[in-house]
Scaffold this active site. Structure first.
Site, PDB file in Angstrom:
ATOM      1  N   ASN A  40      51.443  51.657  33.246  1.00 48.00           N
ATOM      2  CA  ASN A  40      52.082  51.600  31.917  1.00 48.00           C
ATOM      3  C   ASN A  40      52.149  50.182  31.369  1.00 48.00           C
ATOM      4  OD1 ASN A  40      54.055  53.712  33.709  1.00 48.00           O
ATOM      5  ND2 ASN A  40      53.066  54.523  31.876  1.00 48.00           N
ATOM      6  N   HIS A  68      48.211  57.793  33.457  1.00 48.87           N
ATOM      7  CA  HIS A  68      47.880  57.055  32.221  1.00 48.87           C
ATOM      8  C   HIS A  68      46.602  56.220  32.357  1.00 48.87           C
ATOM      9  CE1 HIS A  68      51.327  58.067  29.760  1.00 48.87           C
ATOM     10  NE2 HIS A  68      52.090  57.974  30.839  1.00 48.87           N
TER      11      HIS A  68
HETATM   12 FE   LIG Z   1      52.681  58.234  35.492  1.00 50.09          FE
HETATM   13 FE   LIG Z   2      54.535  55.412  34.980  1.00 51.85          FE
END
Ligand SMILES: [Fe+2]
Ligand SMILES: [Fe+2]
Length: 272
Positions: A40, A68
């Site tokens: 992130n 992600h």
């Molecule tokens: Fe995650």
């Molecule tokens: Fe995360």
């Protein structure tokens, strides 16, 4: 040897905290290897090659990712080129990058690091993390007994089960993804260190790193809202794991929580 594992770096506040705190933590705990979950890091979603290079420059050894991983398209080539940034190993064949690596410390100890993605309550269709890890651990085991696993998953049960499944076959299993540090750190019966989630390095006055008003509104209305990384109560979360490098067995696991208060440093960090 002491291995520092740091929970999901979220956005500018998370990166500023890593910048500001890493050197002192490494000195204080006599760290030999630093593994950071960076999924992130870029505005809360994914990572860019620029950010990854910076993390290596400031002393991170291995970067792990998670669901992600594909949020910043630009990073795909970099995942193929850079040896020490890894994405979940149980993505189907053909995905860019790789799911594990072996990094040698300055004192010459080889450390295998594996990244996995859970399947319970997760949005990606991936292969079985249990069987994937079993095969990878065997392969890494031919080179080194020290194997550290980042199990990026939502469900506590899936992470706990993986820990028990690999007890005695890897040095440590730590969880990431929920951004909430769990208080269940322990050494399993066959000396694998375990914690369900390392927690988050980022703004804790938030809903798992995101602006709390927006997320509350989404729960109230079920309407789509714009996500934005929160700013306040910045903390670094992680754990220090002591591993016997000759056997790969863990001796101890200690949770880490550090506040980061230099607000001007957060504002000076670049967006991506
Ligand atoms: Fe995650
Ligand atoms: Fe995360």
């Amino acid at each position: 040897m002491n291995i520092l594992c740091i929970g999901d770096i979220v956005g500018k506040p998370g990166r500023a905290a890593l910048d500001g705190l890493l050197e002192d933590i490494k000195k204080e705990h006599k760290i030999d290897m630093t593994i950071v979950n960076a999924e992130n890091a870029a505005g809360g979603s994914g990572i860019t090659s620029r950010i990854a290079k910076h993390f290596f420059d400031i002393g991170c050894d291995v970067l792990t990712l998670g669901d992600h991983v594909w949020d910043q398209k630009e990073v795909e080539n970099y995942l193929n080129e850079e040896a020490f940034i890894i994405r979940p190993a149980n993505f189907p064949d053909g995905a860019p990058g790789k799911g594990w690596c072996i990094k040698t410390t300055t004192s010459g100890v080889k450390v295998g690091v594996v990244n996995l993605l859970g399947r319970v309550f997760m949005r990606h269709y991936v292969n079985c993390p249990f069987r994937a890890l079993e095969a990878i651990a065997e392969e890494i085991g031919r080179q080194t007994p020290v194997i550290i696993v980042d199990m990026h998953a939502e469900a506590t049960s899936e992470k706990v089960a993986l820990g028990h499944f690999m007890d005695g076959r890897v040095s440590a299993v730590f969880g990431t993804h929920t951004h909430i540090q769990t208080a269940d750190e322990k050494i399993l019966p066959k000396q694998t260190a375990y914690i369900t989630d390392l927690g988050m390095t980022g703004p804790h006055d938030s809903v798992i790193g995101q602006n709390k008003e927006n997320i509350v509104q989404r729960f109230l209305t079920s309407l789509p809202v714009r996500f934005s990384v929160a700013q306040d109560d910045v903390r670094l979360h992680g754990a220090v794991i002591d591993v016997d490098e000759t056997t790969g067995r863990a001796r101890s696991i200690t949770r880490l929580q550090k506040a980061f208060t230099a607000r001007e440093k957060i504002l000076s960090v670049q967006e991506k």
